[in-house]
Motif scaffolding. Structure first.
Motif, PDB file in Angstrom:
ATOM      1  N   VAL A 149      12.052  45.144  57.274  1.00  0.00           N
ATOM      2  CA  VAL A 149      11.638  45.987  58.400  1.00  0.00           C
ATOM      3  C   VAL A 149      10.124  46.189  58.373  1.00  0.00           C
ATOM      4  CG1 VAL A 149      11.855  48.271  59.459  1.00  0.00           C
ATOM      5  CG2 VAL A 149      13.872  47.163  58.468  1.00  0.00           C
ATOM      6  N   ALA A 150       9.586  46.454  57.171  1.00  0.00           N
ATOM      7  CA  ALA A 150       8.145  46.702  57.040  1.00  0.00           C
ATOM      8  C   ALA A 150       7.334  45.485  57.466  1.00  0.00           C
ATOM      9  CB  ALA A 150       7.830  47.097  55.596  1.00  0.00           C
ATOM     10  N   ARG A 151       7.784  44.290  57.049  1.00  0.00           N
ATOM     11  CA  ARG A 151       7.059  43.070  57.420  1.00  0.00           C
ATOM     12  C   ARG A 151       7.074  42.867  58.940  1.00  0.00           C
ATOM     13  NH1 ARG A 151       9.098  40.924  52.456  1.00  0.00           N
ATOM     14  NH2 ARG A 151      11.001  40.233  53.507  1.00  0.00           N
ATOM     15  N   ARG A 152       8.265  43.083  59.548  1.00  0.00           N
ATOM     16  CA  ARG A 152       8.360  42.880  60.989  1.00  0.00           C
ATOM     17  C   ARG A 152       7.496  43.897  61.755  1.00  0.00           C
ATOM     18  NH1 ARG A 152      12.014  40.355  64.429  1.00  0.00           N
ATOM     19  NH2 ARG A 152      12.223  38.973  62.625  1.00  0.00           N
ATOM     20  N   ALA A 153       7.436  45.134  61.252  1.00  0.00           N
ATOM     21  CA  ALA A 153       6.665  46.177  61.931  1.00  0.00           C
ATOM     22  C   ALA A 153       5.183  46.137  61.568  1.00  0.00           C
ATOM     23  CB  ALA A 153       7.243  47.545  61.597  1.00  0.00           C
TER      24      ALA A 153
END
Length: 337
Positions: free
Chosen positions: A7-11
């Motif tokens: 999630v962190a990478r995508r955001a």
């Protein structure tokens, strides 16, 4: 399976920022919240609710333990409770004991391990000492459905089975019946105890002896009821009236099928009444005398009681008793000659 790092990478943010958003931390900007929630949707992230609950001290889940999913009354309770708890933001974990004491104990331990915030239960037996010992140590609110246990931390919502059963037995005695059979559900459950107590005390009030061989209990299957009817009719002095106290429609169907197979005419040479109102009872020909109660109210009050305990942290126990009434129909409204 997607992780917080995904999630962190995508955001395009740090994992700690994702955690703050998902944990509803204050002082999180609208932009950050929208980016993280969009990323959660895109990668299909599913949070570990148990782990999150352990960190917060709650899981937003309530365990619901039932003794017989075949009983339409019990199924209705589950439907109502799940609806009301979900509306309040709680999920439900369902456990089914199939009327076995050992399964109740195992299910209770399992739900406690899952860290449920509360427990709503209709046990096979509310007189199981092992179960009571475990419940006494459970540190979450407990509400029982049509069961009663003498524990300070356990509350109950019950129907007044005693009142309507007394009225039913008095009605049958008044019409000339002295040999009255009673089928009940689990022998160590509150409804069965109350129905048997009502029959025994009404017989005593009329100065009549109780036929203990006509008091039969068991799980409400079609086979159970059919076998019970068959056994009773083999007695030298068979019953002239039968009360099918178990709320399972399978039990009623089994009893009616066996009576029909033997050529016994309800309303003419056998009186039949049921302990739970149902469409089958009212539509049968002749219509069957029944005990009516507000099934919806039982489930709704249990859910409300649980939500109140969760909101206030109250451990005070109390019992709510809901009314019942007797509906007399053609199946018993005749005098035994």
């Amino acid at each position: 399976m997607a992780t917080i790092r995904d999630v962190a990478r995508r955001a395009g943010v740090a994992p700690a920022s994702v955690t703050r958003v998902l944990s509803d931390y204050p002082n999180v900007s609208d932009d950050l919240r929208e980016r993280v929630l969009a990323a959660v949707e895109e990668v299909g992230y599913q949070p570990d609710l148990v782990a999150a609950g352990l960190r917060r001290g709650y899981t937003k889940t309530v365990g619901v333990m039932i003794n017989d999913i075949l009983n339409p009354i019990v199924a209705k309770w589950v439907d109502i409770i799940e609806e009301d708890l979900r509306a309040a933001g709680y999920g439900v974990i369902l456990a089914h004991s199939r009327g076995e004491d050992a399964n109740d104990v195992a299910n209770l331990k399992l739900l406690h391990q899952r860290r449920v915030d509360g427990l709503i239960a209709s046990f096979a037996s509310d007189q199981n000492e092992e179960l009571a010992a475990i419940l006494a140590k459970v540190d979450v609110p407990v509400v029982l459905l049509d069961r009663q246990m003498n524990l300070d931390s356990v509350s109950s919502v019950v129907s007044d089975h005693y009142y309507a059963t007394r009225a039913l037995v008095a009605h049958l005695i008044g019409n000339g019946h002295r040999r009255i059979a009673l089928f009940t559900g689990q022998p160590n459950g509150y409804p069965s105890r109350e129905r048997v107590r009502a029959l025994q005390e009404t017989f005593s009030e009329y100065g009549l002896p109780v036929r203990h061989d006509l008091l039969i209990s068991g799980r409400g299957t079609e086979a159970y009821a059919a076998e019970a009817i068959a056994t009773m009719l083999e007695h030298p002095e068979p019953p002239t009236a039968v009360i099918v106290g178990n709320g399972n429609l399978s039990a009623l169907a089994g009893a009616l099928h066996e009576l029909r197979r033997r050529g016994i005419r309800i309303g003419e040479n056998m009186a039949v009444a049921v302990g739970e109102e149902s469409a089958l009872a009212s539509l049968h020909s002749p219509a069957l005398t029944a005990i009516e109660r507000d099934t919806v109210a039982v489930g709704r009050r249990a859910a409300a009681m649980m939500l109140n305990k969760l909101a206030t942290g109250s451990s005070r126990s109390h019992t709510v008793v809901l009314p019942t009434r007797l509906v007399i129909r053609e199946s018993t409204d005749w005098v035994l000659s």
